[in-house]
Structure formats: structure tokens, C-alpha cells
Design a protein around this motif. Structure first.
Motif: not given
Length: 289
Positions: A61-65, A76-78, A288-289
Motif C-alpha cells: 500500500r502507498e501509505g504503508g502495510g 489490510f495488513l500491518d 492507493a487506498g
């Protein structure tokens, strides 16, 4: 050219190598082993996150993870803690299961859907798109076992396989809308003894695909002609991804135990890398999400 078996975790079902240029780390999954692994070529360091069920896809992901698909749906995965956030659930029992996905340059996540009936496979899977606003759209149907999503360098052509029929299809891709059209046969890998699994496209437009059961990695030109075949040490090769500082190393995942009575081989389930190919990959896009 040199093929090296890496000192990285062995997988029951190794799949989905994904190079992270920011950290110089390779992520890959053990689908039936319910794990997400990472491997740092520079140090040999590895890390493993346990998943609650079978994991079938991972993209960054763009925002991390990352985004991962499990039997329960899209999450979504951290990547630091292993925490999961449900994005879009599948019913129980699921009508299909997600399998294999990639992200386009606009940050959309395209993923395949495979039949949930593994004993009597039917074409009840398809192709799906997760947009940054978390909307899921079905783009195509009539797929048994989905694999190999990737784009030509100009993103005008999208490649996608139904492994049950040994066939990779090509579609026209509309980057403005994220839509596909004009599905047609691109290649049939049965001619070299196996079925198409994970794939990627290099900077020159060659389509590189792991040919499962054949123990080969094959490269096809955009016109569908065979350009190159590489014999791997084991038969159950599953996916490929370019990585390394110059994106010129091809990482190859493999599967330890097949589902159709294939004999277990020494080195099956290991992670491999091919150096000296003379080919270079492209950076994978991030959701991008």
C-alpha cells in the motif's frame, strides 16, 4: 546465468513474491501454510507473520502495510504487527476465493477469483477490481483457477490466466476506467508441459511466467511467441518477481506439496533467485487506498 536456492523459509505453498524497493526486501506468502514471509537479500534476514487462514495474495500500500486476500475476504495488513483490518468480506461458505493480484499505475488492485469447489472445479471465478475507495467490481467471469495478473509496460494490455485450462488471456485495458475488454488467448503453456501460475512483465515487454508442474520459467514476447525457457531445480514452480537494487534478479517461489499426487522433491517449497538473465523488471505499483 545462475540459479541459487536462498536461505529463506520453506513454504508448503510458496506464492506471490513482491519486491519492496523502499526497504530492499522481498515479501512472499505461504498460502496453505497461512504465513507472510519477508527476506532481505543483503543480510539474509527473514521475518514471518502468521495469518488466521489461507492467504492467497499480497500487494503493498502507498501509505504503508499491505493488502492481503484470505479465504474470509480482502484485508489490510500491518507488516510490523501482523494486525488485520477487514476491507471486504466474503460470505461463508464463499462463492469463490480470491487468488493472485497486482496493482495498476492508478493504484487500483486487480485480483483473480478462483472456484471454491476444489474437488470438482467449475468456472465460477472471475476477475475483480478493488478501488481506493474500497469498492469491489467484478470485471470478468468464467474462470476456474485465477493466476498471472500483470500489464504490458504501456498498460494497454492486461494478462490473466485460467490455470485449469493452461491458458493465459490478454485483454485490452483502459487505464482511465480500470476496465477490461476483448479477451483473447495469449499463450497456452501446456506446449511446454505445465500450467501458467504467477507472472510478471519486464521493461522490454516480455511476459515471464512460472510454469507449474513443468519446472520451468518461460518468457513470451508480446505476440505470444516463446522467447526463452529456463529449467528450474524443482517441478512445482509457482510465481516470479524481479527484485534487487537494479531489478535484474528474478525471484522464484515454489510449492512443497502439490494437490494432484505430485512426488515431493528435494528443494521443493524453497525460494530461488535467478541472476544473469540480462533482463530487468519494473517497480510494482502500490494500492492507493
Amino acid at each position: 546465468m545462475k540459479i541459487t536456492r536462498l536461505e529463506a523459509p520453506i513454504c508448503q505453498g510458496g506464492e506471490n513474491p513482491m519486491w519492496d524497493a523502499a526497504t530492499q526486501r522481498l515479501y512472499y506468502i505461504d498460502n496453505s501454510g497461512c504465513k507472510v514471509h519477508s527476506y532481505e537479500p543483503a543480510t539474509g534476514a527473514t521475518r514471518t507473520l502468521d495469518m488466521p487462514t489461507v492467504v492467497t495474495t499480497l500487494v503493498l500500500r502507498e501509505g504503508g502495510g499491505a493488502v492481503v486476500t484470505l479465504r474470509s475476504g480482502i484485508h489490510f495488513l500491518d507488516l510490523e504487527t501482523g494486525a488485520l483490518e477487514m476491507v471486504d468480506p466474503l460470505p461463508d461458505p464463499p462463492p469463490y476465493v480470491y487468488n493472485d493480484g497486482k496493482v495498476d499505475s492508478r493504484g487500483r488492485f486487480l485480483m483473480g477469483g478462483s472456484t471454491a469447489n476444489f474437488t470438482a472445479p467449475a468456472p465460477d471465478g472471475g476477475l475483480f477490481r478493488l478501488d481506493p475507495d474500497r469498492t469491489v467490481t467484478r470485471l470478468d467471469s468464467n474462470i476456474h483457477f485465477s493466476n498471472s495478473p500483470c500489464w504490458s509496460p504501456d498498460e494497454r494490455t492486461f494478462y490473466f490466466s485460467d490455470s485449469w485450462v493452461d491458458t493465459t488471456f490478454a485483454y485490452d485495458y483502459d487505464i482511465e476506467t480500470g476496465g477490461v475488454s476483448n479477451r483473447r488467448v495469449f499463450v497456452n503453456t501446456r506446449e511446454i508441459g505445465g500450467l501458467p501460475d504467477g507472472a510478471t512483465v519486464d521493461v522490454d515487454g516480455l511476459y515471464w511466467v512460472a510454469v507449474y508442474q513443468a519446472g520451468k520459467v518461460a518468457a513470451y514476447r508480446p505476440d505470444g511467441t516463446l522467447a526463452r525457457v529456463i529449467d528450474m531445480p524443482v517441478k512445482l514452480v509457482s510465481s516470479v518477481a524481479f527484485g534487487g537494487p537494479d531489478l535484474d534478479r528474478l525471484f522464484v517461489t515454489t510449492i512443497a506439496h502439490g494437490t494432484q499426487g505430485e512426488p515431493t522433491e528435494e528443494g521443493a517449497g524453497a525460494l530461488y533467485v535467478i541472476d544473469g538473465l540480462g533482463a530487468k523488471g519494473r517497480l510494482e505499483n502500490r494500492f492507493a487506498g
